[in-house]
Design an enzyme around this catalytic site. Structure first.
Site, PDB file in Angstrom:
ATOM      1  N   CYS A 130       0.719  -1.320  -0.063  1.00 44.23           N
ATOM      2  CA  CYS A 130      -0.203   0.135   0.015  1.00 44.23           C
ATOM      3  C   CYS A 130       0.912   1.246   0.035  1.00 44.23           C
ATOM      4  O   CYS A 130       2.032   1.149   0.601  1.00 44.23           O
ATOM      5  CB  CYS A 130      -0.924  -0.045   1.106  1.00 44.23           C
ATOM      6  SG  CYS A 130      -1.948  -1.433   1.284  1.00 44.23           S
ATOM      7  N   ILE A 191       4.884 -14.112  -3.796  1.00 45.77           N
ATOM      8  CA  ILE A 191       5.112 -12.919  -3.934  1.00 45.77           C
ATOM      9  C   ILE A 191       3.506 -12.181  -4.217  1.00 45.77           C
ATOM     10  O   ILE A 191       2.779 -12.924  -4.808  1.00 45.77           O
ATOM     11  CB  ILE A 191       5.934 -12.517  -4.951  1.00 45.77           C
ATOM     12  CG1 ILE A 191       5.586 -13.259  -6.451  1.00 45.77           C
ATOM     13  CG2 ILE A 191       7.426 -12.805  -4.596  1.00 45.77           C
ATOM     14  CD1 ILE A 191       6.100 -13.044  -7.615  1.00 45.77           C
ATOM     15  N   THR A 266      -5.262 -16.262  -8.555  1.00 42.83           N
ATOM     16  CA  THR A 266      -5.945 -16.151  -9.892  1.00 42.83           C
ATOM     17  C   THR A 266      -6.676 -17.514 -10.433  1.00 42.83           C
ATOM     18  O   THR A 266      -7.868 -17.060 -11.103  1.00 42.83           O
ATOM     19  CB  THR A 266      -4.756 -15.355 -10.793  1.00 42.83           C
ATOM     20  OG1 THR A 266      -4.376 -14.478 -10.450  1.00 42.83           O
ATOM     21  CG2 THR A 266      -5.798 -15.193 -11.978  1.00 42.83           C
TER      22      THR A 266
END
Length: 305
Positions: A130, A191, A266
């Site tokens: 962030c 990651i 994903t």
């Protein structure tokens, strides 16, 4: 102990598979597909102090062997997550990992202090990708000292182990891993997504409204394997590996590189059954490869050399 079982700080997992944060909502979205108790753990969507509506659309773009996303950490906010989302998971007998995010150190501390005290939260995952609004918008996860300070402050208030989610968008991920380990991190998850972009040829502008987005999916798997291989030899804390996992063979490859457990991201969007499918396939592949206990192969690619 089951041959698939793994033990990490705060996480006694019946198998090494968990859905990755941001790709599984808060869990209930997938409960209609299969029994969530089949999983090793569940990493829920990132939680911030206040509700976030996310970035403007379009927020997702397809790429070869992956996708780009710029969701913007959309979530209902800390109080809603505790009162509603985590409450709905109370009957699930699986360790819950709460991913936390913020714009300032104080934001992270506030979320960590509250959410770590929820009964069914077993660990925190610190999203350090962030932007830090106090430092001109530079991501917490790109400067070792900044990442270390954030880790230290969250560890100070958390009642459960803290896993730091590392960004690959750095010049030296080993240095980053060692910095947060020294600051008290109980583990790493890695990651996170790689920064990418796609352009619309007709409009001659970025496809994503945000311009750039995070690249995930099989396209980033070789990068993830390489980084885990390097980091696992440089730290003594466990690693939850992620980045393009979609099969039992992928899981075994990540663990041979040095991951102690893995997160599937994903692939959940293309096959909602991917996690239980991988779990069911693992024993057969282990038999074929002569692996008795999956925990025994962690780091096997470099420990034998």
């Amino acid at each position: 102990m089951s041959r698939l079982a793994v033990e990490l700080p705060g996480l006694s997992m019946k198998n090494p598979i968990m859905p990755a944060s941001g790709c599984f909502g808060f869990g209930k979205e997938f409960a209609g597909f299969y029994d969530l108790n089949h999983l090793g753990a569940i990493a829920i969507k990132a939680t911030t102090v206040e509700p976030r509506f996310g970035n403007p659309t379009p927020r997702v773009a397809e790429t070869h062997s992956g996708m780009l996303n710029a969701i913007g950490l959309q979530n209902p906010g800390l109080n809603n997550v505790i009162d509603n989302e985590l409450a709905r998971l109370a009957d699930v007998d699986v360790p819950i990992v709460a991913n936390i995010a913020g714009s300032t150190v104080n934001d992270y501390v506030e979320v960590a202090e509250a959410i770590s005290r929820v009964d069914n939260v077993h660990a925190l995952e610190l999203n350090i990708s962030c932007p830090n609004v106090k430092e001109g918008g530079i991501a917490f996860g790109t400067v070792p000292d900044v990442a270390a300070q954030l880790t230290q402050e969250v560890k100070r208030v958390s009642t459960v182990p803290v896993y730091v989610k590392l960004s690959p968008n750095v010049s030296d991920i080993v240095e980053m891993a060692q910095a947060v380990e020294r600051a008290g991190a109980d583990g790493l998850s890695m990651i996170n997504t790689l920064l990418g972009m796609r352009l619309d040829l007709k409009r001659r502008t970025p496809i994503l409204a945000n311009g750039t987005g995070g690249l995930s999916g099989p396209a980033i798997k070789p990068v993830a394997i390489r980084m885990i291989y390097q980091v696992s030899q440089a730290v003594s804390i466990p690693i939850i590996g992620m980045g393009g996992i979609q099969s039992a063979d992928d899981v075994l490859e990540f663990m041979l590189a040095g991951a102690d457990a893995v997160a599937v991201g994903t692939a959940n969007f293309t096959d909602p059954y991917v996690c239980p499918t991988i779990i069911d396939e693992l024993p057969k592949r282990m038999d074929e490869l002569g692996i008795e206990r999956i925990a025994d192969i962690v780091g096997g690619s470099w420990k034998q050399s």
